[in-house]
Every structure is written in structure tokens, then in C-alpha cells.
Design a protein around this motif. Structure first.
Motif: not given
Length: 427
Positions: A77-82, A95-100, A124-126
Motif C-alpha cells: 500500500h502506498i504511503v503518503e506523508v500528509d 503517514f497515510k496508507v492508501q487503500g488500507r 521506528t516509524v517503519v
């Protein structure tokens, strides 16, 4: 040293070394040089490449570099940093995960403002992203903030955290790493007094100096060896004309970096020379272990002078958090007012920055919190970095933190005038 000339002098040295590195790399890489093979030219090009990269990274904010995450469905799933909330000195990013679907665990990760960018917590984020709806504080480089935006000290930092917590809502779980632990505790206590319904569900404090004197280290005891006047005279400079924050008093990132490197000068010197040899032999790569570490380590940011000085004065010297005498915006913050926020502390046995005892001191300050909402963990053999980003975090601490979050999730069973019923906290 409180002059633009000293700030510009450091920037001039950095730029000159970057130029020398680029020049050496170019000279050593001329095609004509290959006509008369000489190891000296290979070494010159390698030295230039490593030098140019090192000095150019010092003024470059690293990218998060998190492009996708594997979901429960097994797909990427693509991750966007908003940017969720934008403020002059720092943003709240998501960290917005598209389609989840939105994850039930909503986590606010409070990053340090201690010389490096929030990307220091990339690993840590990952590690948390697959299991959490994750937010993080993204502090801005003070050199880029115009003087017209005003000051930013420990009280302003605390109020930023208060605003972020209010924005995310009461079902949030907060994890504070290192430096912000005392101020995150204070922000939660501030909410307990001013807006109890906005408090997070749980608070995890990792390797933070709640009480610096509990187990002093060279780092935490530094403030007791110098006066505030000495600190201001030796550490504070004004941003030069090159940046938007021209004239702002700061503790420069380049000055901080020189202190970081001086603490382990032999280690860094060897790492630099070894990398030059690897490049000369053709054994290095763009994203090898050395570059991955130093691209982040060398990327430093300026702190506002008032934040740095007030941290040393109020957190380390006067120990206002440890003594429960911290004041924010003219209001005394009572840590004992926290009665229904589960709190867990995490420390590393071999932490030489915030030694065992400094963070767990928070539990003694929580006089109004039931014991079954308090928890602590001491990680055997772990150093400072390991407890939030290393092997100890991945294998042992992260599962414990997620278990603690799950044990303290759900609605607050509390009336407007009542204290929440205690829930059992995971150890």
C-alpha cells in the motif's frame, strides 16, 4: 559568539570543504587520468566523493523514504506523508496508507528536537506503521523560520504537544522518545488540569531525562558544569543572511554536530577513512551501511536559542519536571493530576545518554495514578539508540509497547466528575 559573522564563518567552512571534495573528485575522475593508472588518483577521487557527500548532507533535510507498507491483505500500500497540522516551528504529520482501513491503534510519536530531524526515527516509524495509524511531530529547522514568527521555548514546545494531542483526540496513544519525554509528560499533565477529556489513553516514555540527577551521565550532567551565561556566550549565534531566519538566535546544527563527533572522534575518523578505501576499491554503494547512517547522522538542524537555554535551565539545572514545579503559560502543571492515563517507561541498561533511573522517575511523580496503570521496562544490554530503533526495539520493546497500547485502549469509562476506573496495564 552571538553574531552573524560566526554563523557565516561556520557555513563558509562547510561550503569550502564541500567544494574541495567536489573538486578532488572531479580531478581524480578525469578520463585522461586513466591513461596513466595511479592509485593516488583513485584515492583522491574517493576522498573527494566521501568529503563532498559528508559536507553537503549537513544542510539537507533527509527524506522519509517510506514509499509503501504491506497490509494485512498481503499487498503493498502506498504511503503518503500528509501534513495534518501546520505550525511555524513544527508540523504534525500523518503517514497515510492508501487503500488500507484506518487502524484501531492511533499513535503519536513525539520526535526529539535535539539537533537531528524527526527522520532520525525512520526505523521506528517503519516498525510501527504496519500495525498503527501513525502520526509524528516534524520539527522545523530554526534557521528557516523568520524572526517575525517570535520565540519558541520549552513552554511553547509543550503547548504544541497539547494542541497536537487535542487534534488527534482522546483515543490516542503517545510515544515520546528521549529528549521530549519530560515535556510530553508535562503536556499530558497540563491537559489533565485544563481539558481532562483530551488526554491520551496511554503514554510511553522511552529513554528520557525526567530526572537528570537520578543517574547522572556526561550528557545530562553538562548543564550543572556551566553557567547559563557561559552557555549563551559559547553556544548561541545569529543566523546569517543565507537563510530565511536571518538574525534569529540559534544553537547551530553545525556546532551541535561538532560536539556529537567530538564525543567519538576516533570512531568517526576510522569510519570516514574506511569508506574512502571502500570507494577507491569500488566496494562502496550509494545506499551502503556507511552512507545510510551518515546521511542521517550528519543532517543537523538549528534549535532556537530560547529552547536550548530553557531546556538546560529548567529541565536539567532547576529540574522543574523532576520537582513537579513546571509552569506553562502562567499555570502550574501538576503531574499528580494525571489519574487515568496509563504510563510506561522504557530504559536501556547500557544507555550512556539517559541512564537507567532517569526515565522511570516519572512513575514516582504520578502520585494520582493507580499502580496498575504504571509500568516500566529495563532492556538488558541495550544502549540509547537500541531502545527505540535498534535490535532491542524491534525484537523486545516494540511488542511490549504494542501490548501496553492494546491493554489500555477502548473508551474511557468515566463520568464528567469522576476519575476513570483503572485498567490493568501490560508490564
Amino acid at each position: 559568539m552571538r553574531y552573524m559573522a560566526t554563523y557565516d564563518f561556520m557555513e563558509t567552512l562547510r561550503t569550502t570543504n564541500q567544494w574541495l571534495g567536489a573538486t578532488a573528485q572531479a580531478i581524480g575522475s578525469y578520463p585522461a587520468v586513466a591513461m596513466m593508472p595511479n592509485p593516488a588518483f583513485q584515492w583522491l577521487a574517493a576522498w573527494g566523493e566521501v568529503t563532498e557527500r559528508s559536507f553537503s548532507r549537513m544542510v539537507t533535510k533527509p527524506d522519509w523514504g517510506i514509499y509503501s507498507v504491506v497490509g494485512e491483505d498481503g499487498r503493498d500500500h502506498i504511503v503518503e506523508v500528509d501534513v495534518e497540522v501546520s505550525k511555524p516551528f513544527g508540523d504534525l504529520i500523518h503517514f497515510k496508507v492508501q487503500g488500507r482501513k484506518e487502524m484501531p491503534r492511533k499513535v503519536l510519536l513525539v520526535a526529539p528536537m535535539s539537533g537531528h530531524y524527526a527522520t532520525l526515527l525512520r526505523s521506528t516509524v517503519v516498525s510501527l506503521l504496519p500495525d498503527c495509524e501513525l502520526y509524528i511531530t516534524d520539527w522545523h529547522n530554526a534557521r528557516d523560520i523568520p524572526v517575525s514568527e517570535g520565540k519558541f521555548d520549552v513552554e511553547d514546545y509543550t503547548l504544541y504537544l497539547v494542541d497536537f494531542m487535542k487534534h488527534l483526540g482522546p483515543q490516542t496513544h503517545v510515544i515520546a522518545v528521549c529528549q521530549p519525554a519530560p515535556l510530553t509528560l508535562a503536556a499530558t499533565a497540563y491537559l489533565a488540569g485544563e481539558d481532562p477529556k483530551a488526554q491520551p489513553r496511554s503514554l510511553t516514555l522511552i529513554g528520557g531525562p525526567i530526572d537528570p540527577d537520578a543517574t547522572p551521565t556526561d550528557v545530562t550532567d553538562f548543564g550543572n558544569r556551566v553557567t547559563m551565561g557561559q552557555l549563551e556566550q559559547s553556544m548561541i549565534q545569529r543566523v546569517g543572511f543565507k537563510y530565511k531566519g536571518v538574525g534569529r538566535k540559534v544553537y547551530p546544527g553545525l556546532l551541535q554536530l561538532s560536539s556529537f563527533i567530538a564525543m567519538n572522534a576516533d570512531k568517526h575518523t576510522k569510519a570516514f577513512s574506511d569508506q574512502v578505501n571502500r570507494v577507491a576499491k569500488g566496494e562502496a554503494s550509494e545506499h551502503d551501511k556507511h552512507n545510510k547512517f551518515y546521511d542521517e547522522y550528519l543532517a543537523v538542524m538549528d534549535m532556537t536559542a530560547e529552547f536550548y537555554l530553557s531546556t538546560v535551565d529548567r529541565v536539567f539545572q532547576r529540574r522543574e519536571i523532576a520537582e513537579n514545579m513546571f509552569e506553562v503559560d502562567g499555570k502550574m502543571v501538576d503531574i499528580g493530576a494525571i489519574t487515568d492515563v496509563a504510563v510506561k517507561t522504557v530504559e536501556g541498561e547500557n544507555d550512556d545518554i539517559s541512564a537507567p533511573g532517569q526515565c522511570v522517575a516519572a512513575l514516582d511523580l504520578l502520585t494520582g495514578l493507580p499502580d496498575n496503570l504504571k509500568a516500566s521496562h529495563l532492556e538488558p544490554g541495550a544502549g540509547h539508540y537500541g531502545i527505540f530503533a535498534g535490535r532491542s526495539w524491534r525484537n523486545n520493546i516494540r511488542p511490549l509497547v504494542l501490548e501496553f497500547i492494546d491493554a489500555n485502549s477502548g473508551p474511557r469509562l468515566v463520568a464528567d466528575s469522576e476519575v476513570a476506573k483503572p485498567k490493568k496495564a501490560a508490564g
